[in-house]
Write a protein that holds these residues in place. Structure first.
Motif, short mmCIF file in Angstrom:
data_model
loop_
_atom_site.label_atom_id
_atom_site.label_comp_id
_atom_site.label_asym_id
_atom_site.label_seq_id
_atom_site.Cartn_x
_atom_site.Cartn_y
_atom_site.Cartn_z
N UNK A 192 0.90 -1.27 -0.21
CA UNK A 192 -0.05 0.04 0.03
C UNK A 192 0.70 1.25 0.14
N UNK A 193 2.07 1.14 -0.39
CA UNK A 193 3.24 2.17 -0.22
C UNK A 193 4.17 2.05 -1.21
N UNK A 194 4.41 2.87 -2.08
CA UNK A 194 5.13 2.77 -3.33
C UNK A 194 6.87 2.37 -2.99
N UNK A 195 7.35 3.20 -2.05
CA UNK A 195 8.72 3.41 -1.62
C UNK A 195 9.10 2.15 -1.36
N UNK B 213 5.00 7.79 2.62
CA UNK B 213 5.06 6.60 3.62
C UNK B 213 6.40 6.06 3.90
N UNK B 214 7.36 6.29 3.08
CA UNK B 214 8.68 5.69 3.17
C UNK B 214 9.40 6.69 4.23
N UNK C 221 12.70 9.09 -5.43
CA UNK C 221 12.46 7.93 -6.60
C UNK C 221 12.62 8.52 -8.17
N UNK D 235 15.65 10.69 -0.03
CA UNK D 235 14.88 9.46 -0.66
C UNK D 235 14.27 10.03 -1.73
N UNK E 218 8.79 10.36 -1.11
CA UNK E 218 7.90 9.35 -0.55
C UNK E 218 7.58 9.50 0.80
#
Lengths: 686, 686
Positions: free
Chosen positions: A309-312, B163-164, B218, B216, B161
């Motif tokens: 549910x999280x891309x990273x 969430x990351x 992407x 971080x 990100x």
């Protein structure tokens, strides 16, 4: 085998029991009382009548017969105590926490040996001295905390270091990894890591025994025993991961041959682990991660679905898996389209399967069902599900728990929110699950596990060699390098193809040989070890005149005793070596010759006996394998023949273990044939 | 630069504020109220009059002027709100949590652009949309938990990100790593990772700013901006570590040249990080470990003392450090003897310094003092101290804390007993210290940090080349491969030494050229790109007759337009290539030719401009460098001349950025000279 009484005692005495739980004798008693031991516990302490609410004996002589003695008194008092236990109390299991034995000085070593002698005399078993003890399903005979979660399906852990065992248990607890047993062997006076493994092998029961073994080893005293029982356990369906610490200290020893410089005891450890199928780890965290992977179903292939549910984290995991030779294949079919329709707008199912920050438990269940039943190309699932902290995720982890129980394909949970949903993770773990908190550590470990090859179960037929003739040569030889004529004969009997050659001491015999072979020829000095360093190799001699002149040049080199003549041949330079590596037996090495071994150190090694299949695997693992296959306009070499020669060298050193070092360097290989051009063999008899 | 009001606002409005802290609008308000923001907070929600005990406005129009707006409403309502804020409320800082913009569809993209236009018009700054927000010393504008420990000396963390970012904060908390700021850039509509870094560079203050930056990433949208400001910050004394996720997906593209196949966008990322001095990480755990090392004093050398009370972890750490090119040197002197006398019998001071399981705080203090003041060979200390759980170790960790504060040499604490002495570790961390729980992860990370080279501060003088003439050729050329004559001229003007050559269309001119050059010569086909694949290279032609025959052979090859003739030269085959890598600019590669690039992929790459010193470093980092130095009976090549040619190729592509691919393959090198034997250049104009 370890004595059954040590494993499952009916009674235990703590010698040196104390009310002070900050002492080993006090803490081990508390551990025994607090946990699940069902038998009798006796305490011995000359100064107490009651310890931790149980009766205390002032003298060991007064206790009843007892199966196991846990000894936590000063070293100097131990022998006397053990004599009484052995002779009067029928004790068979001994755990000695005390330090001050062989690790301290020579006197301690003698005392340790005297204790071992006493225990051996009655067929008893000793763990230690200088250890933290033993934990199993029956009792918790350690003086340390914490006591890990015990479970007969948990890991069996054998440690050569007590403190390291504690640190590994501590680190494992947060992940949910459980233990079936923990053996600390301390000084290994009688029982070392190898002997415990032997015991686990010999008592292995397919239905009740744990299938995962972890080893922490500082020195391998009996490599053959380790190899035998690790292989056997893995063939019975077990998985083994091990740390062998001290990999760098061995270093590269000064040695007089290529093989000598390339092989060392750490390469022997690598080769042993590879032969047995042990996953080699280098740190505590890695060992725990590999063990946790072992606790899941085995992968049937290398195709991984990442559900997130999280891309990273999914991107980082994809990177890590790819680097480790695993696939995150694109999923693209009618079925995946149908799945996409069941998810929120903006989700992706092409793998990684991203069901967005808003994704819920029901969707996770659907995705897992698709991966399990409909996506045939998928071999395993990784579910990454954390939380930004807005709400609880018990329902998601409940789905995960249920699916891990029921799916045939392994599901690896990566739950990174160790703060935000700590309670949910703890609950998930309490149900017997394991969490991998970092996706990259997981990906690297999974790669290691998948790439560790199982040991070959059937010992293949080896090519017979002329053992008797080989033995005769060896028995008639002295220590040191063999003469060219002896080398030639040994290789002949070992059925190693060799280039035609003759050793000449006069110009006349040399000319005669050249005519027989046909020009061009090569001359090499006999005598000096590093021929090319002293200018002792003259290539491509095309005429009688040049031959005569070259002969003179070579015979003038210091140490030259004669001249070796060979026809000039072409081919790709190859290398095969063998080296005796102490108790491990012989290592056989192979590679391309020249700069490939000198500069790039591109070699593969295996412990004897090396089968043809193992040899082929060695060849195919070379970085320069493409050259053996053939590149661009250059044909490759016959790898099957190369493998057969490797196998024959393995057979040779098995028949002639007095060979300390052997170099075939170079062999020349073409797509049709391979033959040795130069060889050296050094004998070392004890 | 980011608007100062976003960084240090006097007032903040939460649009979409709620009593429900399970929603972003509710949670961000709670975070703001719970933490250290000293200004005014306004809430907007059409359905409420009071939210979380503060007054709530039903309409954005009714609030006073406000510096920062945090927006947590559906995407479709955002533009209208922003217009009001921009025009009526003098708002300059915007954080938009909402999703449904460019990451969703084209309509969302247009909406996002409209918002950016509005904010740009007033010189405002936008973080997001689709992000988790911003945390700094002034306020905690995020809708997630946990809020990490904030400290102006903690790390500045910029994440692509959300969430990351949360998962990294969670994992960091247990280690004691603190944060100065966290920027989540979401869709990077206006401000991406590069722009935040630019801001940190331009506002950097030597005394008040944090010296550690974590990224971080992407996707790198503006590599040159990233390179510029990362370099600048590191030159100002900062340390930067970054994850660039997606390293594997790029893969190796189909390309028509060696350089094309060897270079890809991930190699460009590597080259950029290397040029800037950024430590590249691949996982969360690794990033945190590297950041934690950054928080300690810098090492002045590679000699590490390991101080321990438990053997196992010290041995594993020694292995890890050795593998990473660091030393655990033996300590053996009068001073070390004196230290040994202060420790318990059985201790060892030869490094690892093992003061036994019974070792105490006082002894630790003595050992550290010796390492700091008396053992000059030691550059840094690692202290490993856990506990088997018998007693508390506050006193030991207090010594450690005190010494970390006062010693000049860095001291890295490895406290593995995360269960047994959890309270002591928490207390140690609460005092501003950091713990490394796993020694091997630490050792690997320390290796990475030590081996990351700082960017070269002084741009060295580059060799002048004939820019105007080069530009003329480029401007007169078409897309595609240049003709040999044009290649020759370009290399001539770039001052690249070339082997003598002539292009001939008739046998007569060819013969004439051969006579001038002298036999033996080489003929090569002109036309086909992969000459050797079509048999288009004939070596070592020794006579006129052979030349005539060879000419005919070559001209019969499909696609042959003419014949290139060169004298036959000897030397070690080398390779230099250049490739345009999208927004990164040009990558320059070097290596040995032939199998070294084809089979072993042994190349080094750097982004232009490449100085001679950088080129020398590239050469020395080749695995096959020993061949360049010369091995056994073979002389090496002149590495300075090799480096100069690399620098000249860098200069050439800087003058002629239309060069998409360039191959010098091979060059032939001896200890005296290097010259290009074959070259291809492909032009790509936009």
């Amino acid at each position: 085998m370890l004595h059954q009484k040590l494993i499952n005692p009916k009674s235990i005495v703590v010698v040196g029991a104390s009310n002070n739980v900050q002492t080993p004798g006090g803490r081990v008693l508390k551990n025994l009382l607090d946990h699940n031991f069902k038998g009798e516990i006796y305490a011995v302490n000359p100064k107490e009548t009651e310890v931790q609410d149980i009766k205390c004996f002032q003298n060991i002589k007064n206790i009843p017969s007892v199966d196991v003695a846990i000894i936590a008194i000063a070293a100097k008092f131990t022998l006397e105590t053990i004599k009484i236990l052995v002779k009067e109390k029928n004790t068979k299991g001994f755990i000695i926490f005390s330090a001050g034995f062989s690790e301290k000085d020579n006197e301690g070593k003698k005392l340790e040996q005297a204790i071992v002698d006493e225990i051996n005399a009655v067929g008893g078993t000793l763990l230690g001295p200088n250890n933290i003890g033993l934990i199993n399903q029956n009792y918790t005979g350690v003086f340390t905390t914490p006591i890990p979660k015990l479970d007969s399906k948990g890991v069996d852990f054998i440690s050569g270091s007590g403190a390291t065992a504690v640190f590994i248990i501590e680190a494992a607890m947060a992940t949910g990894l459980t233990f079936s047993s923990v053996y600390s062997v301390g000084n290994s006076a009688q029982i070392g890591v190898e002997e415990v493994l032997e015991h686990l092998d010999e008592t292995f029961d397919k239905t009740t025994s744990s299938k995962v073994k972890l080893l922490y080893i500082e020195s391998i005293n009996n490599p053959k025993k380790l190899l035998k029982h690790a292989t056997s356990l893995i063939q019975k369906g077990c998985k083994i991961a091990a740390i062998k610490a001290g990999s760098s200290t061995a270093g590269s020893r000064a040695a007089s041959s290529h093989t000598g410089a390339l092989a060392n005891s750490d390469i022997a450890v690598d080769a042993l682990f590879k032969k047995a199928g042990i996953v080699r780890c280098y740190g505590r965290n890695e060992l725990i991660t590999v063990a946790s992977i072992f606790m899941h179903a085995e992968l049937n292939g290398k195709n991984i679905a990442i559900i997130t549910h999280a891309g990273g984290p999914a991107v980082m995991l994809t990177d890590a898996l790819s680097k480790n030779g695993l696939n995150v294949p694109e999923i693209k079919s009618k079925k995946s389209k149908a799945l996409l329709e069941k998810l929120y707008l903006g989700s992706s199912v092409s793998n990684p399967i991203d069901f967005l920050a808003t994704g819920n438990a029901e969707q996770l269940e659907t995705i897992i069902d698709y991966c399990e039943h409909k996506f045939d190309e998928i071999d395993a699932m990784v579910v990454i599900f954390g939380s930004p902290g807005l709400f609880e995720v018990y329902d998601v982890y409940e789905v995960l728990h249920k699916k891990i129980q029921t799916c045939k394909k392994p599901i690896f949970p990566i739950l990174p929110s160790v703060v935000n949903v700590k309670n949910e993770i703890d609950y998930f773990i309490s149900k017997g699950n394991i969490n991998f908190p970092d996706e990259v550590l997981f990906g690297n470990a999974l790669g290691k596990v998948v790439h560790t090859v199982k040991p070959i179960t059937i010992k293949e037929k080896t090519t017979p060699i002329n053992s008797e003739k080989i033995r005769t040569i060896i028995e008639n030889s002295k220590n040191g390098y063999l003469q060219p004529q002896q080398v030639k004969q040994l290789l002949l009997y070992a059925e190693i193809p060799m280039v035609d050659e003759a050793v000449c001491t006069t110009k006349e015999t040399c000319l005669k040989a050249a005519k027989k072979m046909g020009f061009p020829v090569v001359l090499k000095v006999v005598g000096p070890v590093h021929k090319s360093d002293v200018g002792g190799i003259i290539l491509n001699i095309t005429s009688e005149e040049k031959l005569a002149a070259s002969f003179d040049v070579i015979m003038k080199i210091k140490g030259a005793t004669s001249v070796l003549i060979q026809p000039m041949k072409k081919g790709i330079e190859l290398f095969i070596g063998a080296k005796k590596e102490d108790k491990f037996g012989h290592l056989v090495l192979c590679g391309l010759g020249g700069i490939y071994i000198e500069v790039l150190k591109d070699t593969q090694a295996a412990l004897t006996p090396v089968s043809k299949n193992e040899a082929l695997e060695m060849i195919r693992n070379l970085k320069s394998y493409k050259i053996i296959q053939g590149i661009r306009n250059q044909k490759g070499i016959n790898e099957h023949q190369f493998a057969e020669i490797i196998e024959k060298i393995s057979n040779l050193v098995d028949v002639a273990p007095e060979i300390a070092e052997l170099d075939l360097n170079p062999l020349l290989g073409t797509s049709e044939e391979i033959f040795a051009v130069d060889a050296r063999i050094r004998i070392e008899k004890n």
